[in-house]
Design a protein around this motif. Structure first.
Motif, short mmCIF file in Angstrom:
data_model
loop_
_atom_site.label_atom_id
_atom_site.label_comp_id
_atom_site.label_asym_id
_atom_site.label_seq_id
_atom_site.Cartn_x
_atom_site.Cartn_y
_atom_site.Cartn_z
N ARG A 102 0.20 -1.21 -5.59
CA ARG A 102 -0.86 -0.83 -4.67
C ARG A 102 -0.68 0.65 -4.32
O ARG A 102 0.36 1.03 -3.81
N ILE A 103 -1.71 1.44 -4.61
CA ILE A 103 -1.61 2.88 -4.38
C ILE A 103 -2.73 3.34 -3.46
O ILE A 103 -3.89 2.99 -3.65
N GLY A 104 -2.37 4.10 -2.44
CA GLY A 104 -3.35 4.62 -1.50
C GLY A 104 -3.65 6.09 -1.78
O GLY A 104 -2.74 6.86 -2.11
N MET A 105 -4.92 6.47 -1.67
CA MET A 105 -5.33 7.85 -1.86
C MET A 105 -6.46 8.18 -0.90
O MET A 105 -7.26 7.31 -0.56
N GLU A 134 -8.36 3.18 -0.75
CA GLU A 134 -8.78 4.50 -0.28
C GLU A 134 -8.78 4.52 1.25
O GLU A 134 -9.13 3.54 1.90
N GLY A 135 -8.40 5.65 1.80
CA GLY A 135 -8.40 5.76 3.26
C GLY A 135 -8.12 7.18 3.69
O GLY A 135 -7.69 8.02 2.89
N PRO A 136 -8.33 7.48 4.97
CA PRO A 136 -8.02 8.80 5.49
C PRO A 136 -6.52 9.05 5.50
O PRO A 136 -5.71 8.12 5.42
N LEU A 140 -3.11 6.29 5.52
CA LEU A 140 -2.24 6.11 4.35
C LEU A 140 -0.77 6.11 4.76
O LEU A 140 0.03 5.34 4.23
N GLU A 141 -0.43 6.97 5.70
CA GLU A 141 0.94 6.98 6.21
C GLU A 141 1.29 5.63 6.84
O GLU A 141 2.36 5.07 6.59
N ASP A 142 0.38 5.09 7.64
CA ASP A 142 0.64 3.81 8.30
C ASP A 142 0.76 2.67 7.29
O ASP A 142 1.64 1.81 7.43
N ASP A 148 2.23 -2.02 3.10
CA ASP A 148 0.96 -2.54 2.58
C ASP A 148 0.54 -1.83 1.30
O ASP A 148 -0.34 -2.32 0.59
N ILE A 149 1.10 -0.65 1.02
CA ILE A 149 0.92 0.01 -0.26
C ILE A 149 2.29 0.47 -0.74
O ILE A 149 3.24 0.59 0.04
N ASP A 150 2.40 0.70 -2.04
CA ASP A 150 3.69 1.07 -2.64
C ASP A 150 3.84 2.57 -2.82
O ASP A 150 4.96 3.09 -2.79
N LEU A 151 2.73 3.26 -3.04
CA LEU A 151 2.72 4.72 -3.19
C LEU A 151 1.49 5.25 -2.46
O LEU A 151 0.51 4.53 -2.28
#
Length: 319
Positions: A102-105, A134-136, A140-142, A148-151
């Motif tokens: 799971r990757i957040g950007m 995707e998120g602000p 993403l830090e939270d 909840d995400i891996d990267l």
């Protein structure tokens, strides 16, 4: 080492417990696990019976962890994390890396980077799947801190507050001024911060945060001793472009964002202070067990090309 007590607990109970805790409810957890809600409820009930303690307060919505549940959650998360690493090592021994990451950007990074990543993964590691969240920047830090995400791919600013998070630099990009076509600043050449601050601004940022943190634009003006009038803030490039196009202010944002927005009727003007830049990095949690999938995807992201960024009069320049 006596493992006899470990045989009292089933892994699917633990997976259901972590899912309910993360998703805030049995229905959402069941959907995430592709299980029925009665099955998830049964898992939690059986786990609570073996433990002799309630893990969730079901009298509130969404359900909340009890003190016992809060104490057990990090250990349950670690069990699942270690089991995932165990599986990856077993696969790695045969030369195969597999798993789902799971990757957040944030929006403009996702629009540029994620398609490149998916195409590269299909060639380099076809058994690795990614889920994009995707998120602000601040969310993403939270998400990363909560597991909840891996990267995460996010800017270096605002600075993170969790010292468990490490990063590796990817690229730097300038901030640009966005003005409507025909505006007095259009085609004026590099603009100084005092010139920019003489107009209402539309900037990147998250105005709803209770304790505002410094984004690149805010920090640049603060260091120059200038307090501009911020008319609007948005994390969506298309929204920022629409506000500027509507004559509600001039925009200041990262250059990459404008490659993902409809720039019809707009012009980009560079900022004279060339040191004002956005630094972008890939982030991960240093306290988690090392994962072959996380390491592979993180290293792959670092080999992807930097964005070609818009310059004056439609020119392109590398990051």
């Amino acid at each position: 080492m006596d493992l006899s007590s470990a045989y009292n607990y089933r892994l699917d109970w633990i997976a259901s417990f972590v899912a309910v805790a993360h998703k805030g409810g049995f229905s959402a957890a069941a959907k995430a696990l592709f299980r029925s809600q009665p099955r998830v409820s049964s898992h939690i009930g059986e786990l609570e019976q073996v433990l002799g303690a309630r893990l969730f307060d079901r009298s509130v919505q969404p359900v909340a962890l009890t003190p016992e549940g809060r104490a057990l959650l990090p250990h349950a998360e670690e069990i699942l994390s270690r089991l995932g690493a165990f599986s990856e090592v077993a696969d790695g021994a045969s030369g195969v890396v597999r798993g789902e990451l799971r990757i957040g950007m944030y929006p403009s990074a996702a629009a540029f980077l994620y398609p490149h990543l998916v195409r590269r993964l299909k060639r380099a590691a076809p058994r690795v799947r990614t889920a994009l969240i995707e998120g602000p920047t601040l969310s993403l830090e939270d998400l990363l801190a909560a597991g909840d995400i891996d990267l995460a791919v996010r800017p270096v600013l605002p600075l993170v507050r969790d010292d468990r998070l490490l990063n590796r630099w990817l690229w730097s990009e300038p901030l640009v001024v966005v003005v409507p076509s025909g505006h007095p600043l259009a085609g004026a050449g590099p603009l100084s911060l005092p010139q920019i601050a003489s107009y209402p601004l539309v900037t990147i940022g998250e105005p709803t945060e209770t304790a505002p943190r410094q984004f690149e634009t805010n920090l640049a003006f603060a260091e120059a001793g200038i307090r501009p009038a911020i008319a609007f803030q948005s994390n969506q490039p298309q929204t920022l472009a629409a506000l500027v196009r509507g004559g509600l202010g001039i925009g200041v944002t990262n250059a990459l964002a404008m490659t993902t927005a409809n720039c019809a009727g707009l012009e980009l003007v560079p900022i004279a202070e060339s040191q004002i830049q956005r630094r972008v990095a890939v982030w991960w949690r240093a306290d988690r067990a090392d994962s072959a999938v996380v390491s592979l995807v993180r290293d792959l992201i670092c080999t992807l090309p930097s964005p070609q960024l818009p310059g004056p009069a439609g020119e392109e320049r590398p990051a």
